[in-house]
Enzyme design. Structure first.
Site, PDB file in Angstrom:
ATOM      1  N   LYS A 215       0.843  -1.207   0.000  1.00 30.83           N
ATOM      2  CA  LYS A 215       0.000   0.000   0.000  1.00 30.83           C
ATOM      3  C   LYS A 215       0.873   1.251   0.000  1.00 30.83           C
ATOM      4  O   LYS A 215       0.691   2.149  -0.788  1.00 30.83           O
ATOM      5  CB  LYS A 215      -0.920  -0.036   1.234  1.00 30.83           C
ATOM      6  CG  LYS A 215      -1.793   1.179   1.360  1.00 30.83           C
ATOM      7  CD  LYS A 215      -2.767   1.041   2.517  1.00 30.83           C
ATOM      8  CE  LYS A 215      -3.543   2.338   2.694  1.00 30.83           C
ATOM      9  NZ  LYS A 215      -4.479   2.293   3.815  1.00 30.83           N
ATOM     10  N   GLU A 221      10.737  -4.348   4.647  1.00 32.84           N
ATOM     11  CA  GLU A 221      10.972  -5.750   4.259  1.00 32.84           C
ATOM     12  C   GLU A 221      10.602  -5.966   2.790  1.00 32.84           C
ATOM     13  O   GLU A 221      11.319  -6.628   2.037  1.00 32.84           O
ATOM     14  CB  GLU A 221      10.118  -6.696   5.127  1.00 32.84           C
ATOM     15  CG  GLU A 221      10.465  -6.675   6.609  1.00 32.84           C
ATOM     16  CD  GLU A 221       9.557  -5.739   7.383  1.00 32.84           C
ATOM     17  OE1 GLU A 221       9.225  -4.638   6.865  1.00 32.84           O
ATOM     18  OE2 GLU A 221       9.182  -6.088   8.516  1.00 32.84           O
ATOM     19  N   GLY A 276      -4.790  -1.986   5.037  1.00 33.56           N
ATOM     20  CA  GLY A 276      -3.942  -3.093   4.584  1.00 33.56           C
ATOM     21  C   GLY A 276      -4.575  -4.457   4.823  1.00 33.56           C
ATOM     22  O   GLY A 276      -4.618  -5.315   3.942  1.00 33.56           O
ATOM     23  N   ARG A 277      -5.097  -4.666   6.025  1.00 38.42           N
ATOM     24  CA  ARG A 277      -5.641  -5.998   6.367  1.00 38.42           C
ATOM     25  C   ARG A 277      -7.037  -6.222   5.777  1.00 38.42           C
ATOM     26  O   ARG A 277      -7.631  -7.277   5.976  1.00 38.42           O
ATOM     27  CB  ARG A 277      -5.621  -6.188   7.885  1.00 38.42           C
ATOM     28  CG  ARG A 277      -6.243  -5.048   8.680  1.00 38.42           C
ATOM     29  CD  ARG A 277      -5.844  -5.104  10.155  1.00 38.42           C
ATOM     30  NE  ARG A 277      -6.314  -3.956  10.912  1.00 38.42           N
ATOM     31  CZ  ARG A 277      -5.673  -2.797  11.021  1.00 38.42           C
ATOM     32  NH1 ARG A 277      -4.522  -2.625  10.411  1.00 38.42           N
ATOM     33  NH2 ARG A 277      -6.171  -1.808  11.742  1.00 38.42           N
ATOM     34  N   GLU A 362      -4.530  -6.750  14.867  1.00 42.10           N
ATOM     35  CA  GLU A 362      -4.044  -5.423  14.460  1.00 42.10           C
ATOM     36  C   GLU A 362      -5.200  -4.414  14.502  1.00 42.10           C
ATOM     37  O   GLU A 362      -4.984  -3.227  14.722  1.00 42.10           O
ATOM     38  CB  GLU A 362      -3.419  -5.477  13.051  1.00 42.10           C
ATOM     39  CG  GLU A 362      -2.449  -4.335  12.791  1.00 42.10           C
ATOM     40  CD  GLU A 362      -1.675  -4.437  11.480  1.00 42.10           C
ATOM     41  OE1 GLU A 362      -2.290  -4.294  10.411  1.00 42.10           O
ATOM     42  OE2 GLU A 362      -0.449  -4.651  11.522  1.00 42.10           O
ATOM     43  N   HIS A 393      -4.241 -33.351  17.487  1.00 41.26           N
ATOM     44  CA  HIS A 393      -3.096 -34.144  17.946  1.00 41.26           C
ATOM     45  C   HIS A 393      -1.988 -33.249  18.481  1.00 41.26           C
ATOM     46  O   HIS A 393      -0.846 -33.681  18.607  1.00 41.26           O
ATOM     47  CB  HIS A 393      -2.588 -35.026  16.803  1.00 41.26           C
ATOM     48  CG  HIS A 393      -3.627 -36.013  16.362  1.00 41.26           C
ATOM     49  ND1 HIS A 393      -3.781 -37.256  16.943  1.00 41.26           N
ATOM     50  CD2 HIS A 393      -4.622 -35.905  15.439  1.00 41.26           C
ATOM     51  CE1 HIS A 393      -4.792 -37.888  16.371  1.00 41.26           C
ATOM     52  NE2 HIS A 393      -5.338 -37.079  15.457  1.00 41.26           N
ATOM     53  N   LYS A 503       9.420  -0.321  14.147  1.00 39.53           N
ATOM     54  CA  LYS A 503       9.950  -0.029  12.807  1.00 39.53           C
ATOM     55  C   LYS A 503      11.057   1.022  12.898  1.00 39.53           C
ATOM     56  O   LYS A 503      12.107   0.888  12.284  1.00 39.53           O
ATOM     57  CB  LYS A 503       8.838   0.538  11.902  1.00 39.53           C
ATOM     58  CG  LYS A 503       7.896  -0.487  11.333  1.00 39.53           C
ATOM     59  CD  LYS A 503       6.988   0.193  10.300  1.00 39.53           C
ATOM     60  CE  LYS A 503       5.795  -0.669   9.951  1.00 39.53           C
ATOM     61  NZ  LYS A 503       4.805  -0.013   9.115  1.00 39.53           N
TER      62      LYS A 503
HETATM   63  O1  F6P Z   1       3.000  -3.618   9.868  1.00 33.94           O
HETATM   64  C1  F6P Z   1       1.885  -2.877   9.659  1.00 33.94           C
HETATM   65  C2  F6P Z   1       1.418  -2.760   8.247  1.00 33.94           C
HETATM   66  O2  F6P Z   1       1.247  -1.408   7.986  1.00 33.94           O
HETATM   67  C3  F6P Z   1       0.129  -3.532   8.009  1.00 33.94           C
HETATM   68  O3  F6P Z   1      -0.974  -2.885   8.506  1.00 33.94           O
HETATM   69  C4  F6P Z   1       0.146  -3.682   6.546  1.00 33.94           C
HETATM   70  O4  F6P Z   1      -0.769  -4.645   6.107  1.00 33.94           O
HETATM   71  C5  F6P Z   1       1.590  -4.067   6.324  1.00 33.94           C
HETATM   72  O5  F6P Z   1       2.298  -3.275   7.266  1.00 33.94           O
HETATM   73  C6  F6P Z   1       2.126  -3.854   4.946  1.00 33.94           C
HETATM   74  O6  F6P Z   1       2.044  -2.525   4.542  1.00 33.94           O
HETATM   75  P1  F6P Z   1       2.231  -2.108   3.028  1.00 33.94           P
HETATM   76  O7  F6P Z   1       1.151  -2.735   2.243  1.00 33.94           O
HETATM   77  O8  F6P Z   1       2.177  -0.623   3.029  1.00 33.94           O
HETATM   78  O9  F6P Z   1       3.583  -2.606   2.577  1.00 33.94           O
END
Ligand code: F6P
Length: 536
Positions: A215, A221, A276-277, A362, A393, A503
């Site tokens: 987003k 990462e 995002g979620r 979240e 199990h 972060k």
């Molecule tokens: O770690 C938090 C977060 O902002 C989530 O809410 C989101 O889904 C994820 O990081 C990834 O964010 P992006 O889509 O901006 O890379």
């Protein structure tokens, strides 16, 4: 000031001060046994099992008497749930800490919805991007879009994390029996090197397409992994031009996408009003559409649309997401259960617990209300789960005889597109046996280690079949359940400030690790840095 008045002054003014909240606290002190509730009312299942298109949701094995539900519904009314729900669907800026609308429902709304945010017709924007995604999926499928040296694309790698991975990965894997031929989808989320390295190991740069799903297009990462993938392509072709044929993006950040080297035409946009979620329904679902094709993606949206319509219109006492949310809140706030488990009896749903962890934890892992006051009661629970029968199990021992009561969502499909009838019969038998055993227990006074106390609650969700449509409805059900709880607590379920501090600190530490120069830290962090430096 009297003691009572002083106490009242200090008490949070939020949901816990409502008379219906206090009535529920008193009600929670009464004992209730599931066996008695069934014995008292032979119609209990009929009253508490709700049929929705393609699924049945049975709340009858929950520790709620009719008056419990009445009180919970009063709480929902007193806390303004219906107004909050309508404000979300109308596109009001209910994500107040980020000043944003919350309109994932617009991504699957009827064609004539004509929703506006800040004067912009978002329904048109949604239709436009969906059309572009569909054309793109067709062009990959038919071989119109090819790799840089003209070979067909055979593998798609979605690089993204959190909501930019969990949703698309869950849905792609859940719909395994709907996959189009000749195209495999892979998901890389972790910055730990093996995730990308092992995925790329089996792939050819000439037939691989990367979707950089982010987003913000700034998530550390994701950008790290995307840059390594970019180098993999450029090194292979010795030509930067190849990026245009091997990378597309799903994002809201056009400038950053362009800077990465992806042309605007190859970016599938979405908007700040998609959390995002909650984004699997948007361009973030591109990997899903590539995996299952446009018709199945449309069906997935249609399932969610049906659940949205139910959530918007059904009276609260027959409203499945509302009841699910309120029962969860009852357990968390009044019966003191800190966790709940989600056990899908379908291996293709094995990523559902991970998806729900982000969705719920979240969204509702918050301690302050929208107006910055302490909530004054426990909020979102701990969520965990694994597919049944495997989980039986491993941690089911703890669920049956441990010292905590953990409400469970049991999910299964009546029919399966895989395997044979014997497997399915055995699966369903186990599925039913567990919730029955947890509820009824089995007394054994002579051998206490064989005693099952029972009275452990669960909700059963039976999908007729795992289809794009029922999956869409199931995920929307959970989204709305999370909304219901957040609305009653008065928290902002759509921000995630809690992820920021780590972060920022990771950024500083990364520079220190690269330079082998520790900054100012606590003793533990300094000791660990020292160990890392001396063992590198
Ligand atoms: O770690 C938090 C977060 O902002 C989530 O809410 C989101 O889904 C994820 O990081 C990834 O964010 P992006 O889509 O901006 O890379």
């Amino acid at each position: 000031m009297t003691d009572a008045a002083a106490k009242k002054k200090d008490a949070p003014a939020g949901v816990t001060s409502l008379p219906s909240w206090q009535a529920l606290e008193a009600h929670a002190r009464e004992k209730r046994a599931l066996k008695d509730l069934f014995a008292k009312d032979p119609e209990r299942f009929k009253k508490l099992a709700f049929a929705l298109p393609g699924m049945l949701v049975d709340f009858s094995k929950n520790l709620v008497a009719p008056d419990t539900l009445d009180l919970l519904l009063r709480l929902a009314a007193d806390s303004g749930l219906e107004k909050a729900r309508d404000a979300m669907f109308a596109g009001d800026k209910i994500n107040t800490t980020e000043n944003r609308a919350v309109l994932h429902t617009a991504l699957r709304a009827p064609d004539d919805a004509a929703l506006k945010v800040d004067g912009q017709n978002v329904s048109e924007d949604v239709a436009d991007v969906l059309y572009r995604m569909e054309s793109f999926a067709d062009s990959i499928q038919t071989g119109v879009w090819r790799g840089y040296n003209g070979k067909d694309i055979t593998d798609v790698v979605n690089i993204g994390i959190g909501g930019s991975s969990l949703g698309p990965r869950l849905v792609t894997e859940a719909l395994a029996s709907y996959h189009v031929p000749r195209l495999a989808c892979h998901f890389v989320a972790n910055v730990e090197a093996s995730d990308l390295a092992l995925t790329l190991k089996g792939l050819s740069p000439e037939t691989t397409l990367f979707i950089v799903a982010s987003k913000t297009f700034t998530t550390a990462e994701t950008m790290q992994n995307a840059n390594i993938a970019r180098t993999w392509i450029v090194n292979h072709y010795k030509d930067e031009q190849a990026i245009a044929r091997h990378f597309v993006a799903a994002s809201t950040n056009l400038e950053a996408v362009k800077k990465f080297g992806i042309a605007p035409d190859n970016m599938f946009p979405f908007w700040d009003w998609v959390g995002g979620r909650y984004s699997v329904w948007s361009a973030i679902g591109l990997s899903v559409m590539l995996a299952v094709g446009r018709e199945n993606f449309d069906e997935f949206l249609a399932g969610a649309r049906e659940m949205d319509a139910h959530f918007r219109a059904a009276p609260l006492k027959q409203n499945v997401p509302v009841l699910m949310g309120l029962i969860g809140l009852w357990y968390r706030d009044f019966l003191g259960f800190p966790a709940y488990a989600v056990i899908p009896y379908h291996n293709c749903l094995n990523r559902l617990p991970a998806f729900l962890q982000q969705l719920d934890m979240e969204s509702n892992g918050k301690s302050v209300t929208k107006d910055g006051k302490l909530v004054g009661c426990p909020t979102g629970p701990i969520i965990f789960g694994e597919p049944g029968t495997d989980a039986q199990h491993s941690f089911f021992q703890w669920l049956h005889q441990g010292t905590d009561t953990v409400p469970i969502d049991f999910i299964a499909t009546v029919k399966t597109r895989f395997g044979n009838a014997d497997q399915q019969a055995m699966l369903l038998a186990n599925f039913l046996a567990q919730s029955e055993a947890l509820m009824t227990g089995k007394e054994n006074k002579a051998e206490p280690h064989r005693n099952f106390a029972g009275n452990r609650p669960s909700t059963t969700i039976l999908l007729d079949e795992l289809t794009p449509r029922t999956l869409g409805a199931l995920l929307a059900l959970y989204e709305h359940k999370v909304f219901v709880q957040g609305a009653v607590w008065g928290i902002d379920s759509f921000d995630q400030w809690g992820v920021e501090l780590g972060k920022v600190m990771a950024k500083a530490l990364e520079a220190e690790i690269k330079a082998k120069k520790p900054g100012a830290h606590d003793g533990s962090t300094l000791g660990l840095l020292d160990y890392i430096f001396s063992h590198k």
